[in-house]
Design an enzyme around this catalytic site. Sequence first.
Site, mmCIF file in Angstrom:
data_model
loop_
_atom_site.group_PDB
_atom_site.id
_atom_site.type_symbol
_atom_site.label_atom_id
_atom_site.label_comp_id
_atom_site.label_asym_id
_atom_site.label_seq_id
_atom_site.Cartn_x
_atom_site.Cartn_y
_atom_site.Cartn_z
ATOM 1 N N TRP A 1 -5.904 -8.602 12.797
ATOM 2 C CA TRP A 1 -4.267 -8.141 12.622
ATOM 3 C C TRP A 1 -4.225 -7.582 14.274
ATOM 4 O O TRP A 1 -3.213 -8.411 15.209
ATOM 5 C CB TRP A 1 -3.869 -7.159 11.911
ATOM 6 C CG TRP A 1 -2.423 -7.075 12.351
ATOM 7 C CD1 TRP A 1 -1.392 -7.238 12.327
ATOM 8 C CD2 TRP A 1 -2.173 -5.627 11.562
ATOM 9 N NE1 TRP A 1 -0.732 -6.434 12.799
ATOM 10 C CE2 TRP A 1 -0.219 -4.990 12.021
ATOM 11 C CE3 TRP A 1 -2.406 -4.562 10.869
ATOM 12 C CZ2 TRP A 1 -0.399 -4.484 11.560
ATOM 13 C CZ3 TRP A 1 -1.741 -3.390 10.456
ATOM 14 C CH2 TRP A 1 -0.041 -3.371 10.800
ATOM 15 N N ASP B 1 -12.240 -10.021 8.177
ATOM 16 C CA ASP B 1 -10.099 -11.123 6.981
ATOM 17 C C ASP B 1 -9.347 -11.570 8.634
ATOM 18 O O ASP B 1 -8.846 -10.581 9.474
ATOM 19 C CB ASP B 1 -10.092 -9.507 6.517
ATOM 20 C CG ASP B 1 -9.184 -9.338 6.146
ATOM 21 O OD1 ASP B 1 -8.617 -9.762 4.703
ATOM 22 O OD2 ASP B 1 -8.023 -8.939 6.043
ATOM 23 N N TYR C 1 -0.547 -12.919 10.919
ATOM 24 C CA TYR C 1 -1.392 -12.379 12.392
ATOM 25 C C TYR C 1 -0.678 -12.863 14.003
ATOM 26 O O TYR C 1 -1.515 -13.831 13.918
ATOM 27 C CB TYR C 1 -2.605 -12.009 12.037
ATOM 28 C CG TYR C 1 -3.328 -10.564 11.006
ATOM 29 C CD1 TYR C 1 -1.992 -10.076 10.153
ATOM 30 C CD2 TYR C 1 -4.348 -10.618 10.038
ATOM 31 C CE1 TYR C 1 -2.268 -9.322 9.144
ATOM 32 C CE2 TYR C 1 -4.697 -9.639 9.773
ATOM 33 C CZ TYR C 1 -3.135 -9.280 9.143
ATOM 34 O OH TYR C 1 -4.335 -8.237 7.953
ATOM 35 N N GLN D 1 -6.589 -5.364 -1.854
ATOM 36 C CA GLN D 1 -7.283 -4.722 0.267
ATOM 37 C C GLN D 1 -5.626 -3.972 -0.356
ATOM 38 O O GLN D 1 -4.612 -4.620 0.337
ATOM 39 C CB GLN D 1 -6.756 -6.240 0.975
ATOM 40 C CG GLN D 1 -6.939 -5.693 2.318
ATOM 41 C CD GLN D 1 -6.911 -6.393 3.375
ATOM 42 O OE1 GLN D 1 -6.193 -6.609 4.621
ATOM 43 N NE2 GLN D 1 -7.343 -7.820 3.083
ATOM 44 N N TYR E 1 -8.291 -1.606 4.595
ATOM 45 C CA TYR E 1 -7.395 -0.938 5.979
ATOM 46 C C TYR E 1 -6.867 -0.364 6.889
ATOM 47 O O TYR E 1 -6.795 0.546 5.028
ATOM 48 C CB TYR E 1 -7.304 -2.842 6.010
ATOM 49 C CG TYR E 1 -5.150 -3.007 5.529
ATOM 50 C CD1 TYR E 1 -4.045 -1.767 6.228
ATOM 51 C CD2 TYR E 1 -4.795 -3.138 4.063
ATOM 52 C CE1 TYR E 1 -3.262 -2.130 5.499
ATOM 53 C CE2 TYR E 1 -3.467 -2.896 3.647
ATOM 54 C CZ TYR E 1 -2.286 -2.844 4.198
ATOM 55 O OH TYR E 1 -1.483 -2.187 3.885
ATOM 56 N N LYS F 1 -9.703 7.925 20.439
ATOM 57 C CA LYS F 1 -9.698 7.075 21.719
ATOM 58 C C LYS F 1 -7.995 7.548 21.988
ATOM 59 O O LYS F 1 -7.519 7.221 23.423
ATOM 60 C CB LYS F 1 -9.729 5.559 21.860
ATOM 61 C CG LYS F 1 -11.278 5.278 21.481
ATOM 62 C CD LYS F 1 -11.997 5.520 22.974
ATOM 63 C CE LYS F 1 -13.737 4.600 22.536
ATOM 64 N NZ LYS F 1 -14.130 5.212 23.881
ATOM 65 N N ARG G 1 3.259 0.722 16.340
ATOM 66 C CA ARG G 1 2.777 1.626 15.755
ATOM 67 C C ARG G 1 3.813 2.748 16.631
ATOM 68 O O ARG G 1 3.692 3.757 16.293
ATOM 69 C CB ARG G 1 1.488 1.770 16.770
ATOM 70 C CG ARG G 1 0.270 1.154 15.494
ATOM 71 C CD ARG G 1 -1.410 1.390 16.150
ATOM 72 N NE ARG G 1 -1.031 1.223 17.877
ATOM 73 C CZ ARG G 1 -2.233 0.890 18.205
ATOM 74 N NH1 ARG G 1 -3.215 1.979 17.990
ATOM 75 N NH2 ARG G 1 -2.407 1.005 19.252
ATOM 76 N N GLY H 1 -10.590 -3.036 12.435
ATOM 77 C CA GLY H 1 -9.968 -3.783 13.941
ATOM 78 C C GLY H 1 -10.822 -3.827 15.185
ATOM 79 O O GLY H 1 -10.988 -2.722 15.766
ATOM 80 N N ARG I 1 -10.197 -4.914 19.112
ATOM 81 C CA ARG I 1 -9.583 -5.903 20.695
ATOM 82 C C ARG I 1 -10.245 -6.554 21.409
ATOM 83 O O ARG I 1 -9.830 -7.188 22.421
ATOM 84 C CB ARG I 1 -7.887 -5.067 21.125
ATOM 85 C CG ARG I 1 -7.543 -4.705 20.306
ATOM 86 C CD ARG I 1 -5.975 -4.615 20.553
ATOM 87 N NE ARG I 1 -5.378 -5.104 21.200
ATOM 88 C CZ ARG I 1 -4.398 -5.352 21.729
ATOM 89 N NH1 ARG I 1 -4.214 -3.450 21.857
ATOM 90 N NH2 ARG I 1 -2.927 -5.690 22.655
#
Length: 319
Positions: free
Chosen positions: A21, A56, A61, A178, A206, A217, A232, A284, A286
């Site tokens: 995502w 996934d 996305y 899911q 998820y 973090k 977010r 996820g 990045r």
Amino acid sequence: METRRFGSTGMDITSIGFGSWAIGGENWSHGWGPQDDNQAIEAIECALQSGINWIDTAAVYGLGHSEELVAKALEGTTDKPYVFTKCALVWDNNRQIGNSLKRDSIRRECEASLKRLKTDTIDLYQIHWPNPEEDIEEGWGTMAELKEEGLVKHIGVSNFNVEQMKRAQGIAPVASLQPPYSMLRRGIEEEILPHCMKHDIGVIIYSPMLSGMLSGKMTRERALQLPENDWRRNNKEFQEPRLAHNLELVEHLRTIGKKHGASPGEVAIAWTLWHPGVTGAIVGGRSAEQVEGIVGAADLMLDQKEVDAIETYVASMPE
């Protein structure tokens, strides 16, 4: 990395999978802020090198971009992972997203995903959301047709409740579900997970780290300064007063993790995998660095005392 039988699919999947995502990019309504495509590809490669055997993604996305990045990352790989994607969220020429479970729409989406993923068949095709609800039967009937035609190997659903799954099961078996699940989002425990266990429906959850909040973090400063194009920013879990309580929970998880050499995020993920109804957790990443910080969750075994301590702490948090 351990594998688990994925419901009735016959697939054995690792207990964590790579979620794509966040790598979809920033230029859409549910983006996570700026994203470097090269770092995204490195994140996928790192996940596979670490032993993760499934990815996934979803058409929506990045409005197709995530699927394209997955395909690019898998180019030339000989030991390809399972690739799961989703349909039923569509967008127009103005990049406005809507819902559709109409037969023609799902077929167009499937063809577009096959093209973007550069494959002849999708390992698991999922209805992303059960909307519009009155079209569930038409949508699920179309999914069954795609499976019969060999365009997809297995069909599942995402964000469905028990009644909606039963409606789909009346047409064709539901291979997987899911749903969202974390120690701060536990709505599936009472009815949904027992239903899936009873009917051999694989469950891949998820947001086990609550979209990064429990990763270890996140800081108060970072949460309050998220980019305008990071969805977010408007989520209550990243705003006061919940933000402060969530960060206190992270420090509790950090204490538990230290005994295992694990991060708070890995503890949060491992907690979700403790439930016998959960097959795997979508995590996820990045960048390769982020992936390296969570893969340990697959082998982290919390003991009963640690799980009880987390339960007690979460129960004491303000709602």
